[in-house]
Enzyme design. Structure first.
Site, PDB file in Angstrom:
ATOM      1  N   CYS A   2       0.843  -1.190   0.000  1.00  0.00           N
ATOM      2  CA  CYS A   2       0.000   0.000   0.000  1.00  0.00           C
ATOM      3  C   CYS A   2       0.882   1.244   0.000  1.00  0.00           C
ATOM      4  CB  CYS A   2      -0.942   0.089   1.196  1.00  0.00           C
ATOM      5  SG  CYS A   2      -2.129  -1.244   1.262  1.00  0.00           S
ATOM      6  N   ARG A  27       3.816  -0.119  -4.814  1.00  0.00           N
ATOM      7  CA  ARG A  27       3.599  -0.716  -3.492  1.00  0.00           C
ATOM      8  C   ARG A  27       2.275  -1.482  -3.418  1.00  0.00           C
ATOM      9  NH1 ARG A  27       6.976   1.810   0.325  1.00  0.00           N
ATOM     10  NH2 ARG A  27       5.631   0.998   1.943  1.00  0.00           N
ATOM     11  N   GLU A 480      17.598 -17.138  -8.191  1.00  0.00           N
ATOM     12  CA  GLU A 480      17.207 -15.779  -8.552  1.00  0.00           C
ATOM     13  C   GLU A 480      16.592 -15.742  -9.955  1.00  0.00           C
ATOM     14  OE1 GLU A 480      16.530 -13.243  -7.168  1.00  0.00           O
ATOM     15  OE2 GLU A 480      16.559 -11.713  -8.712  1.00  0.00           O
ATOM     16  N   LYS A 484      12.650 -14.515 -10.726  1.00  0.00           N
ATOM     17  CA  LYS A 484      12.463 -13.400 -11.655  1.00  0.00           C
ATOM     18  C   LYS A 484      11.495 -13.798 -12.748  1.00  0.00           C
ATOM     19  CE  LYS A 484      13.754 -10.862 -10.188  1.00  0.00           C
ATOM     20  NZ  LYS A 484      14.350 -10.243  -9.061  1.00  0.00           N
ATOM     21  N   GLU A 487       7.819 -14.422 -11.331  1.00  0.00           N
ATOM     22  CA  GLU A 487       7.060 -13.276 -10.820  1.00  0.00           C
ATOM     23  C   GLU A 487       6.551 -12.365 -11.924  1.00  0.00           C
ATOM     24  OE1 GLU A 487      10.704 -10.610  -9.012  1.00  0.00           O
ATOM     25  OE2 GLU A 487       8.764 -10.229  -8.136  1.00  0.00           O
ATOM     26  N   HIS A 503      17.106 -37.138  -8.570  1.00  0.00           N
ATOM     27  CA  HIS A 503      16.433 -37.613  -7.354  1.00  0.00           C
ATOM     28  C   HIS A 503      14.945 -37.253  -7.367  1.00  0.00           C
ATOM     29  CE1 HIS A 503      20.262 -38.885  -5.828  1.00  0.00           C
ATOM     30  NE2 HIS A 503      20.759 -37.696  -6.137  1.00  0.00           N
ATOM     31  N   LYS A 604       5.956  -4.084  -4.294  1.00  0.00           N
ATOM     32  CA  LYS A 604       7.398  -3.901  -4.150  1.00  0.00           C
ATOM     33  C   LYS A 604       7.864  -4.054  -2.707  1.00  0.00           C
ATOM     34  CE  LYS A 604      11.435  -2.585  -5.726  1.00  0.00           C
ATOM     35  NZ  LYS A 604      12.138  -3.647  -6.484  1.00  0.00           N
TER      36      LYS A 604
HETATM   37  C1  AGP Z   1      12.161  -9.516  -6.151  1.00  0.00           C
HETATM   38  O1  AGP Z   1      12.078  -9.506  -7.513  1.00  0.00           O
HETATM   39  C2  AGP Z   1      10.946  -9.516  -5.393  1.00  0.00           C
HETATM   40  N1  AGP Z   1      10.003  -8.586  -5.843  1.00  0.00           N
HETATM   41  C3  AGP Z   1      11.002  -9.754  -3.900  1.00  0.00           C
HETATM   42  O2  AGP Z   1      11.407 -11.073  -3.744  1.00  0.00           O
HETATM   43  C4  AGP Z   1      11.872  -8.863  -2.986  1.00  0.00           C
HETATM   44  O3  AGP Z   1      13.221  -9.072  -3.254  1.00  0.00           O
HETATM   45  C5  AGP Z   1      11.536  -9.178  -1.517  1.00  0.00           C
HETATM   46  O4  AGP Z   1      10.205  -8.838  -1.284  1.00  0.00           O
HETATM   47  C6  AGP Z   1      12.440  -8.492  -0.532  1.00  0.00           C
HETATM   48  O5  AGP Z   1      12.312  -7.109  -0.572  1.00  0.00           O
HETATM   49  P1  AGP Z   1      13.375  -6.165   0.128  1.00  0.00           P
HETATM   50  O6  AGP Z   1      14.673  -6.382  -0.572  1.00  0.00           O
HETATM   51  O7  AGP Z   1      12.845  -4.786  -0.068  1.00  0.00           O
HETATM   52  O8  AGP Z   1      13.439  -6.581   1.556  1.00  0.00           O
END
Ligand code: AGP
Length: 609
Positions: A2, A27, A480, A484, A487, A503, A604
């Site tokens: 938010c 956000r 990672e 990426k 998401e 396995h 975010k």
């Molecule tokens: C990354 O692409 C994500 N959107 C998410 O995993 C992010 O890295 C995670 O929410 C942690 O956020 P921060 O680094 O602001 O703590």
């Protein structure tokens, strides 16, 4: 989660609020709304979906110099106009970021006073609670309400009989504020303040800020004045704009070489040899010399940076390191003492679980060091030591430049402390530092391969499942690559340690299933190539990523696509390989016609549990 903004001043409030909401939209983007003081009282307008939908609903004649705005990431109550903020009850209209955990119990009590909610939100209950205590004294009503609220919150509150004033209070969730000639602004994060001021302050928890057209006063809950600590804003407006790129994510991918320079340069002191220097950051060698155990706690991408950090630290410092998912760590009763060093990694510095992990680590007597991007954020303020990444504002929900800047921070820490612990010689640390300084250039070379990645991504677009495999640092990077891709492209993907495939997971590899195989690590290269052959033998469409110097070892037909990163020490390969993975995720999402910067259901900054 938010985004909230409040403005009181000499500009058109609806314009200020809309601009701010657009900047805070990353956000949360389930719904948006504003409430403004007008000559006819408080007017509230809300809309489901993005801020643009709200903008279309705002009457041009809405005249106001004071109002509040909210962009929502739904927690309690579905995505509907009724559940959109602002919420009102009696004389109170407010916006909220956070979760009121005891709202159910409060709702029952309030029902007895005749107050019945019209939404399914915890926020409306907070509005009802404050209204139930309000008899003309805002501070007293807020104080009484706060004593009853459990959970996390940042509120901006309007009282209908106190025209052109906004009251703010927070616990857990962030709120920052600034004042300029144009008026006073409060927001969830500094990005929304950039156009108004070069100075701001973080509202301390449980203190109340009152914004009027020409002043912000801060007091404690008993009305005693408090002087907030002013911080400088070092980012400019252009850093938070797309600057000609189609999406923020693509811009941020391209910004990485520069972001890395900003992480590395301030710590790169040239003496007789190159050695990272943390004097200005105030991080003493003692921190690592005293540590018997290191724990890295973080979430999502930041946690993945920690996976790389662990390998480096164990390799070069010879200290035991564990990487913990912050949301698990905080409830796991971890074994920590004064000889433990807990490293928290967070772009935003506001992630609720990472913040809770930090507080737990402190409670248990551990030393804490945070690797954070946003200056003055809660995690940065509460840690014993902070290493800022200086990557600049990251707006796309998918983290890119923040991740590689976090990696750079780990390399700097490891090299400094490996030297001070006597594990690396002057010559060794100098040569590693030279390699680190070169990674920006290597990333630029990968960025030049954009067109190849575009074509490849087109081919990946129809996939339902995709696998990333690797060993050692490549496995950490695979995690990672996978987050990426999933998401932003919504393709199901998994990261697997290549040796673990047989396995169980190998049963999922059938004709045409894409497998992105990372093979940049010399010591496990032959093993990795065997694993690639295993998936190839089952018909996988293999995208192989290797270093330039391994070209000769790649047999004809072993992969469908061969991507090459520049030659260099393996230890630094994750930087340039990461760019390939980010570009693959970006273009796959783009070709699928998705909202790259604001993927569904995500936000975010995750400031709730
Ligand atoms: C990354 O692409 C994500 N959107 C998410 O995993 C992010 O890295 C995670 O929410 C942690 O956020 P921060 O680094 O602001 O703590």
């Amino acid at each position: 989660m938010c985004g909230i903004i409040g403005f009181c001043g000499y500009l058109d409030a609806k314009d200020v609020l809309l601009k701010g909401l657009a900047e805070l939209e990353y956000r949360g983007y389930d719904s948006a709304g504003i409430a403004c003081f007008t000559k006819d009282g408080i007017k509230t307008i809300r809309a489901v979906g993005k801020v643009a939908n709200l903008a279309n609903r705002l009457p041009a004649e809405l005249e106001s110099g004071c109002g509040i705005g909210h962009t929502r990431w739904a927690t309690h109550g579905g995505v509907s106009e009724q559940n959109a903020h602002p919420h009102s009850c009696g004389k109170v209209t407010l916006i909220h970021n956070g979760i009121i955990e005891n709202y159910h119990e409060l709702a029952k009590e309030l029902e007895e006073t005749g107050r019945l909610p019209v939404s399914q939100t915890d926020t409306e209950i907070a509005a009802m609670l404050i209204d139930s205590f309000y008899e003309g004294d805002a501070l007293s009503a807020i104080k009484k309400a706060v004593s009853r609220l459990e959970g996390a919150y940042a509120f901006c509150i309007l009282f209908s009989d106190q025209k052109d004033a906004i009251y703010c209070i927070r616990k857990g969730s962030p709120l920052v504020a600034c004042q300029s000639e144009e008026g006073c602004v409060v927001a969830s994060d500094m990005v929304a303040l950039l156009r108004y001021s070069k100075e701001y302050f973080v509202l301390p928890e449980f203190q109340v800020a009152k914004l009027t057209k020409h002043s912000i006063t801060v007091t404690d809950l008993d009305g005693e004045p408090v002087a907030p600590v002013m911080l400088g804003i070092h980012w400019d407006m252009s850093a938070a704009q797309k600057n000609g790129f189609k999406h923020y994510m693509l811009k941020e991918i391209h910004e990485q070489p520069e972001a890395l320079r900003r992480t590395i340069a301030p710590r790169m002191k040239k003496g007789e040899f190159l050695l990272p220097d943390f004097t200005e950051d105030g991080i003493p060698d003692k921190l690592f010399l005293d540590a018997k155990r290191i724990v890295i706690a973080a979430c999502g991408t930041a946690m993945h940076a920690g996976l790389i950090g662990k390998i480096l630290m164990e390799r070069l410092l010879r200290l035991p390191v564990s990487v913990e998912i912050a949301s698990e760590f905080r409830y796991a009763d971890p074994i920590l003492d004064e000889h433990s060093l807990v490293i928290l990694v967070s772009q935003s510095g506001e992630t609720a679980d990472t913040l809770a992990a930090l507080r737990l680590a402190k409670e248990k007597g551990a030393k804490t060091l945070s690797v954070v991007n946003v200056k003055g954020s809660s995690i940065a303020r509460e840690s014993d030591y902070v290493l800022y990444t200086h990557a600049g504002p990251e707006i796309a929900v998918a983290s890119t430049k923040a991740y590689t800047a976090q990696l750079a921070a780990f390399y700097l820490l490891v090299l400094r402390f490996a030297y001070s612990m006597g594990k690396l010689s002057e010559q060794e640390v100098s040569s590693y530092m030279e390699e680190l300084a070169a990674v920006g250039g290597h990333m630029e070379q990968v960025l030049e391969q954009k067109d190849t990645i575009k074509e490849l991504s087109k081919r990946l677009t129809p996939s339902h499942d995709l696998f990333f495999i690797g060993r050692s640092l490549d496995y950490a990077l695979a995690a990672e690559g996978s987050i990426k891709l999933k998401e932003i492209s919504y393709i199901h993907s998994e990261a697997y340690a290549a040796g673990e495939l047989k396995h169980g997971t190998l049963s999922l590899i059938t004709g045409g299933v894409p497998v992105i195989a990372l093979a940049t690590q010399e010591d496990v290269f032959p093993k990795m190539i065997s694993n690639v052959k295993e998936v190839r033998a089952r018909g996988a469409m293999v995208v192989l990523i290797t270093k330039e110097d391994n070209n000769a070892a790649i047999e004809q037909g072993i992969c469908s696509e061969h991507l090459i990163i520049p030659a260099g020490n393996d230890m630094f390969a994750p930087f340039s390989a990461a760019v390939y993975l980010q570009l693959i995720a970006y273009y796959t999402s783009m070709y699928r016609g998705l909202d790259v910067d604001q993927p569904r259901n995500l936000a975010k900054s995750v400031t709730v549990e």
